[in-house]
Design a protein around this motif. Structure first.
Motif, PDB file in Angstrom:
ATOM      1  N   LYS A   1       0.839  -1.204   0.000  1.00 12.57           N
ATOM      2  CA  LYS A   1       0.000   0.000   0.000  1.00 12.57           C
ATOM      3  C   LYS A   1       0.874   1.256   0.000  1.00 12.57           C
ATOM      4  N   ILE A   2       1.910   1.214   0.837  1.00 17.01           N
ATOM      5  CA  ILE A   2       2.806   2.385   0.929  1.00 17.01           C
ATOM      6  C   ILE A   2       3.428   2.674  -0.434  1.00 17.01           C
ATOM      7  N   SER A   3       3.808   1.603  -1.125  1.00 18.57           N
ATOM      8  CA  SER A   3       4.483   1.807  -2.412  1.00 18.57           C
ATOM      9  C   SER A   3       3.501   1.905  -3.576  1.00 18.57           C
ATOM     10  N   LYS A   4       2.208   1.862  -3.253  1.00 19.77           N
ATOM     11  CA  LYS A   4       1.137   1.906  -4.267  1.00 19.77           C
ATOM     12  C   LYS A   4       1.354   0.822  -5.312  1.00 19.77           C
ATOM     13  N   THR A   5       1.767  -0.349  -4.850  1.00 18.26           N
ATOM     14  CA  THR A   5       2.043  -1.442  -5.767  1.00 18.26           C
ATOM     15  C   THR A   5       1.313  -2.694  -5.285  1.00 18.26           C
ATOM     16  N   THR A   6      -0.002  -2.730  -5.517  1.00 17.33           N
ATOM     17  CA  THR A   6      -0.735  -3.936  -5.121  1.00 17.33           C
ATOM     18  C   THR A   6      -0.687  -4.969  -6.241  1.00 17.33           C
ATOM     19  N   GLU A   7      -0.660  -4.447  -7.491  1.00 17.47           N
ATOM     20  CA  GLU A   7      -0.563  -5.347  -8.643  1.00 17.47           C
ATOM     21  C   GLU A   7       0.533  -4.848  -9.573  1.00 17.47           C
ATOM     22  N   ASN A   8       1.117  -5.786 -10.276  1.00 16.43           N
ATOM     23  CA  ASN A   8       2.174  -5.419 -11.217  1.00 16.43           C
ATOM     24  C   ASN A   8       1.765  -5.756 -12.641  1.00 16.43           C
ATOM     25  N   LEU A   9       1.985  -4.786 -13.525  1.00 14.19           N
ATOM     26  CA  LEU A   9       1.781  -5.048 -14.958  1.00 14.19           C
ATOM     27  C   LEU A   9       3.129  -5.465 -15.522  1.00 14.19           C
ATOM     28  N   THR A  10       3.174  -6.644 -16.152  1.00 13.99           N
ATOM     29  CA  THR A  10       4.425  -7.070 -16.792  1.00 13.99           C
ATOM     30  C   THR A  10       4.157  -7.315 -18.280  1.00 13.99           C
TER      31      THR A  10
ATOM     32  N   VAL B   1       5.073   8.193 -18.841  1.00 14.85           N
ATOM     33  CA  VAL B   1       5.098   8.806 -17.501  1.00 14.85           C
ATOM     34  C   VAL B   1       5.410   7.730 -16.461  1.00 14.85           C
ATOM     35  N   GLN B   2       4.883   6.498 -16.680  1.00 11.56           N
ATOM     36  CA  GLN B   2       5.024   5.415 -15.701  1.00 11.56           C
ATOM     37  C   GLN B   2       6.468   4.894 -15.635  1.00 11.56           C
ATOM     38  N   LYS B   3       6.881   4.628 -14.362  1.00 14.53           N
ATOM     39  CA  LYS B   3       8.221   4.060 -14.163  1.00 14.53           C
ATOM     40  C   LYS B   3       8.178   2.557 -14.400  1.00 14.53           C
ATOM     41  N   PHE B   4       9.227   2.020 -14.997  1.00 16.93           N
ATOM     42  CA  PHE B   4       9.295   0.571 -15.178  1.00 16.93           C
ATOM     43  C   PHE B   4      10.755   0.113 -15.110  1.00 16.93           C
ATOM     44  N   ALA B   5      10.917  -1.198 -14.840  1.00 18.17           N
ATOM     45  CA  ALA B   5      12.257  -1.812 -14.864  1.00 18.17           C
ATOM     46  C   ALA B   5      12.240  -2.881 -15.939  1.00 18.17           C
ATOM     47  N   ILE B   6      13.387  -3.261 -16.419  1.00 17.77           N
ATOM     48  CA  ILE B   6      13.434  -4.313 -17.448  1.00 17.77           C
ATOM     49  C   ILE B   6      14.344  -5.446 -17.003  1.00 17.77           C
ATOM     50  N   GLU B   7      13.834  -6.637 -17.143  1.00 21.97           N
ATOM     51  CA  GLU B   7      14.596  -7.830 -16.741  1.00 21.97           C
ATOM     52  C   GLU B   7      14.257  -8.983 -17.682  1.00 21.97           C
ATOM     53  N   ASP B   8      15.259  -9.528 -18.347  1.00 25.90           N
ATOM     54  CA  ASP B   8      15.073 -10.641 -19.294  1.00 25.90           C
ATOM     55  C   ASP B   8      13.936 -10.366 -20.300  1.00 25.90           C
ATOM     56  N   ASN B   9      13.999  -9.238 -20.975  1.00 22.68           N
ATOM     57  CA  ASN B   9      12.995  -8.848 -21.988  1.00 22.68           C
ATOM     58  C   ASN B   9      11.583  -8.696 -21.411  1.00 22.68           C
TER      59      ASN B   9
ATOM     60  N   LEU C   1       9.189  -6.054 -19.242  1.00 21.25           N
ATOM     61  CA  LEU C   1       9.052  -4.723 -18.649  1.00 21.25           C
ATOM     62  C   LEU C   1       8.128  -4.855 -17.435  1.00 21.25           C
ATOM     63  N   ILE C   2       8.617  -4.393 -16.260  1.00 16.41           N
ATOM     64  CA  ILE C   2       7.808  -4.483 -15.034  1.00 16.41           C
ATOM     65  C   ILE C   2       7.418  -3.070 -14.615  1.00 16.41           C
ATOM     66  N   PHE C   3       6.106  -2.817 -14.558  1.00 15.89           N
ATOM     67  CA  PHE C   3       5.600  -1.494 -14.164  1.00 15.89           C
ATOM     68  C   PHE C   3       5.192  -1.566 -12.692  1.00 15.89           C
ATOM     69  N   PHE C   4       5.718  -0.628 -11.867  1.00 17.59           N
ATOM     70  CA  PHE C   4       5.483  -0.705 -10.425  1.00 17.59           C
ATOM     71  C   PHE C   4       4.136  -0.106 -10.016  1.00 17.59           C
ATOM     72  N   ASP C   5       3.809   1.030 -10.605  1.00 18.69           N
ATOM     73  CA  ASP C   5       2.636   1.787 -10.159  1.00 18.69           C
ATOM     74  C   ASP C   5       1.346   1.118 -10.626  1.00 18.69           C
ATOM     75  N   ASP C   6       0.383   1.055  -9.692  1.00 17.53           N
ATOM     76  CA  ASP C   6      -0.919   0.475 -10.046  1.00 17.53           C
ATOM     77  C   ASP C   6      -1.591   1.215 -11.218  1.00 17.53           C
TER      78      ASP C   6
ATOM     79  N   ASN D   1       9.986  -0.388  -6.381  1.00 16.39           N
ATOM     80  CA  ASN D   1       9.201   0.848  -6.481  1.00 16.39           C
ATOM     81  C   ASN D   1       9.609   1.867  -5.422  1.00 16.39           C
ATOM     82  N   LEU D   2       9.957   1.344  -4.223  1.00 17.89           N
ATOM     83  CA  LEU D   2      10.307   2.259  -3.135  1.00 17.89           C
ATOM     84  C   LEU D   2      11.708   2.847  -3.291  1.00 17.89           C
ATOM     85  N   THR D   3      12.639   2.015  -3.754  1.00 15.59           N
ATOM     86  CA  THR D   3      14.038   2.472  -3.795  1.00 15.59           C
ATOM     87  C   THR D   3      14.513   2.816  -5.207  1.00 15.59           C
TER      88      THR D   3
END
Lengths: 308, 411
Positions: free
Chosen positions: A221-230, A249-257, A259-264, A300-302
């Motif tokens: 809840k604190i990180s506003k990440t209840t679900e992840n879009l990959t 606008v949305q932040k994302f990370a990439i790992e093994d092709n 894309l992981i979006f943190f924000d709900d 998402n937090l760090t």
């Protein structure tokens, strides 16, 4: 049970701790998560009394760390990250020695040693020298050696680094069992699944500060990440990713092709993301929406992965 | 502290090879040094004499007498041979020198002229030659020098007073002989004829039953090896640091200084054992009389062991890495051993004694000399032991202060 208030520590001009505060209640397993250099080891070293803080207060089992360090030491068991045993001594000799440092009757230490050897499944190998043990077995003795004086609090610093799955499971089971018996534990780890499985609450530490603490759900809840879009893509180049980052606008990370979006919010904005990906030349292979895990909460937090 | 000590002792004796080396290496070195210093001369075995070829080119009786006289010197064996054979032996390194009695030796002696006697030698063996020269000069002076002067006086009187009565001349010559021998009552005819009356008096060691070389070898080597053994204490602490056990010890309620005291007690135990074994070995192998003064011996063993083990914890408290322990221990031990007389007896380098007083080796060796060589009373030995205890105490205090200050930096 443990209260840390506004802990500060500087090495030369570099701040390792910038006012860390957290509370661990009785019979709780509190996880301390943080990347290398976040201030985790400094916190552990202060709690274990081998480092003096510049400022702040620590109370362990109602004893103030500054004024009653010996009482704190006696009520605490510490499992260091490195295996700290005498290779040339047997398991039983090691345990008897470490136990003897706590002013307890030899007969009690002997009894405790025997029960711990049985608990950790090493009774049959008790007379073998430590140097003949596997990494996992050494880890188990390393933990057992911190429990000989029946501490109220156990500080476990990355206790499962580099061990086999069988030993890891045994350590998990023993940790849970000890906690059920009333032991309060501070557990630091790099492995998110360990923290998720064992810890009642978790403190996320970065740049010498606790940036969030709570249960895994509270952290979501604190990180506003209840679900992840990959979103999985076929292939990518740095240019295409950079182009996408500049247009989204949305932040994302990439790992093994992937894309992981943190924000709900990314889930509701999915159509726009697909358009922007097409414009950037990225071909989508698969889209998934998952419940957020600790890894993504941390990310998402760090803004960084725990194990870099 | 006792628990840490017990653990360290257990760890020390668990490494069988290290234990063997700790006790065997000093025994090997003591044996080598004892042989080198001639420490076996009091044992049942005889030491090998120095062989000196001699060429009597004149073949006179007086030269033969002198050669026989030199041959009777303990540790010196004269070999009569031809000049060329003798030269070949020196050139090939089989012998150090040749003593040559040239033609005209007897005439020169009678006329009081410079004697045609020569020592040809191998320059590479200067140390051996030095010893030979001192022996030869003292014997030849006792023999030829006196005869030469007597002949000169005899010739001078006969030249100046040709009419002198033989009885008067004999009286003068008898008085001269008495003056030479240094004893008015001594009128030993044999002394005059052979010139062997070389009276030697030693102020030290007259009573002793043990060879000086053997005491030097045992005490010097044992202390030096002891220092190397206790240097392991420093390395032991670094090992604890590397293994993470030092950090874990600090997690416990044990006073950090006790970690150091525990290590010191281990060093003390190993040092006492090592010294005891060394002296027992010297007793069984070389016949060193260790029962001369047992209380003094026990006191010196304890004092030396204490001073050496304090050096071990000093190293442990000032070093932060294995390299530091190794370099520092090697430098300090070699310097202390060199100036303290472990490597070479101090009587052959007396100018060093001024700085030797800072060395544990010096006071240890001198204390053992007092017991075995000088056979001095317990009170004298007590002073040397007291100095060693003082050095040990000072080093322990400094070490504990440094360790308290630096221990957290170690982890």
């Amino acid at each position: 049970m443990i209260e840390v208030k506004n802990l500060k520590k500087k090495y030369d001009q570099i701040s390792a701790l910038n006012g860390i505060s957290f509370k661990v209640t009785e019979n709780e397993i509190f996880g301390l998560l943080g990347p290398n250099g976040a201030g985790k080891s400094t916190t552990i070293n202060i709690l274990s009394t081998i480092l003096k803080p510049d400022d702040g207060e620590v109370e362990i089992n109602r004893y103030n760390l500054k004024s009653k360090p010996i009482a704190c030491k006696k009520s605490m068991g510490i499992v260091p990250q490195e295996i700290s045993l005498y290779d040339e001594l047997s398991a039983i000799e090691n345990l008897l020695f470490w136990g003897s440092l706590y002013d307890i009757k030899p007969s009690i230490i002997k009894e405790k040693t025997n029960s711990l050897l049985k608990l950790f499944g090493l009774w049959e190998r008790r007379n073998d020298k430590i140097k003949s043990y596997s990494g996992g077995m050494k880890r188990r003795i390393n933990i057992a050696s911190a429990l000989l004086h029946s501490p109220k609090v156990l500080l476990m610093d990355e206790p499962t680094v580099g061990i086999d799955p069988q030993s890891r499971n045994l350590i998990f089971e023993v940790t849970e069992k000890l906690n059920k018996e009333g032991l309060t534990i501070i557990y630091t780890t790099h492995y998110m699944e360990e923290a998720e499985r064992l810890c009642n609450r978790i403190g996320i530490i970065d740049h010498g500060k606790i940036i969030a603490q709570g249960t895994v759900d509270e952290l979501r809840k604190i990180s506003k990440t209840t679900e992840n879009l990959t979103i999985k893509i076929f292939e990518t180049t740095e240019d295409k990713i950079l182009k996408l980052k500049n247009t989204l606008v949305q932040k994302f990370a990439i790992e093994d092709n992937i894309l992981i979006f943190f924000d709900d919010k990314a889930i509701s904005d999915l159509p726009n993301i697909i358009v922007k990906m097409n414009e950037s030349g990225l071909k989508i292979s698969n889209i998934e929406i998952k419940k957020a895990n600790l890894e993504t909460v941390f990310l998402n937090l760090t803004g960084k992965k725990l194990r870099n | 502290m006792i628990k840490i000590y017990k653990k360290d002792i257990k760890l020390f004796f668990s490494d069988k090879k290290a234990v063997l080396l700790t006790f065997l290496l000093p025994i090997v070195l003591i044996t080598l040094f004892a042989l080198a210093y001639g420490g076996m001369e009091n044992s049942d075995r005889e030491s090998k004499p120095i062989l000196l070829p001699v060429c009597n080119l004149e073949d006179s009786d007086i030269a033969k007498t002198i050669i026989a006289d030199l041959d009777s010197v303990k540790g010196l064996k004269m070999e009569i041979m031809k000049l060329e054979d003798a030269r070949q032996k020196v050139i090939r390194g089989k012998r150090a020198a040749i003593l040559i009695f040239h033609q005209g030796f007897e005439d020169s002696l009678n006329l009081g002229k410079t004697l045609p006697i020569e020592l040809q030698y191998d320059q590479a063996r200067e140390m051996e030659i030095g010893i030979l020269q001192s022996v030869l000069i003292s014997k030849l002076m006792g023999n030829i020098g006196k005869s030469g002067i007597q002949k000169k006086v005899n010739n001078y009187i006969l030249d100046k007073y040709p009419d002198i009565q033989p009885e008067v001349l004999n009286t003068i010559m008898d008085d001269l002989e008495n003056d030479f021998s240094g004893n008015e009552n001594s009128k030993n005819e044999n002394n005059f004829q052979t010139g062997m009356a070389l009276k030697t008096t030693s102020l030290v060691g007259e009573k002793q039953e043990s060879a000086l070389g053997l005491i030097q070898a045992v005490a010097g080597t044992a202390i030096m090896m002891l220092l190397f053994s206790v240097a392991g204490l420093g390395a032991g602490l670094i090992e604890e640091k590397e293994a993470g056990t030092l950090k874990k010890l600090l997690y416990s309620p044990v006073n950090p200084s006790y970690i150091l005291y525990g290590k010191m007690m281990t060093g003390l135990t190993v040092s006492i054992l090592q010294l005891l074994i060394m002296f027992l070995f010297a007793f069984f192998a070389f016949g060193l009389n260790i029962s001369i003064d047992i209380p003094s011996l026990i006191l010196m063993i304890l004092a030396t062991a204490f001073a050496c083990s304090s050096f071990g914890i000093f190293l442990a408290s000032v070093s932060n890495s294995r390299q530091q322990v190794q370099s520092l221990s090697t430098i300090i031990i070699l310097i202390m051993s060199a100036i303290g007389g472990s490597m070479m007896p101090l009587f052959i380098m007396p100018e060093i004694i001024k700085i030797a007083v800072v060395s544990v080796n010096y006071w240890g060796i001198q204390g053992f000399y007092d017991i075995f060589w000088r056979q001095l009373p317990f009170t004298t030995v007590l002073i040397k032991a007291g100095i060693l205890f003082g050095i040990g105490l000072l080093m322990t205090i400094i070490s504990v202060q440094l360790f308290r200050k630096n221990v957290l930096k170690l982890v």
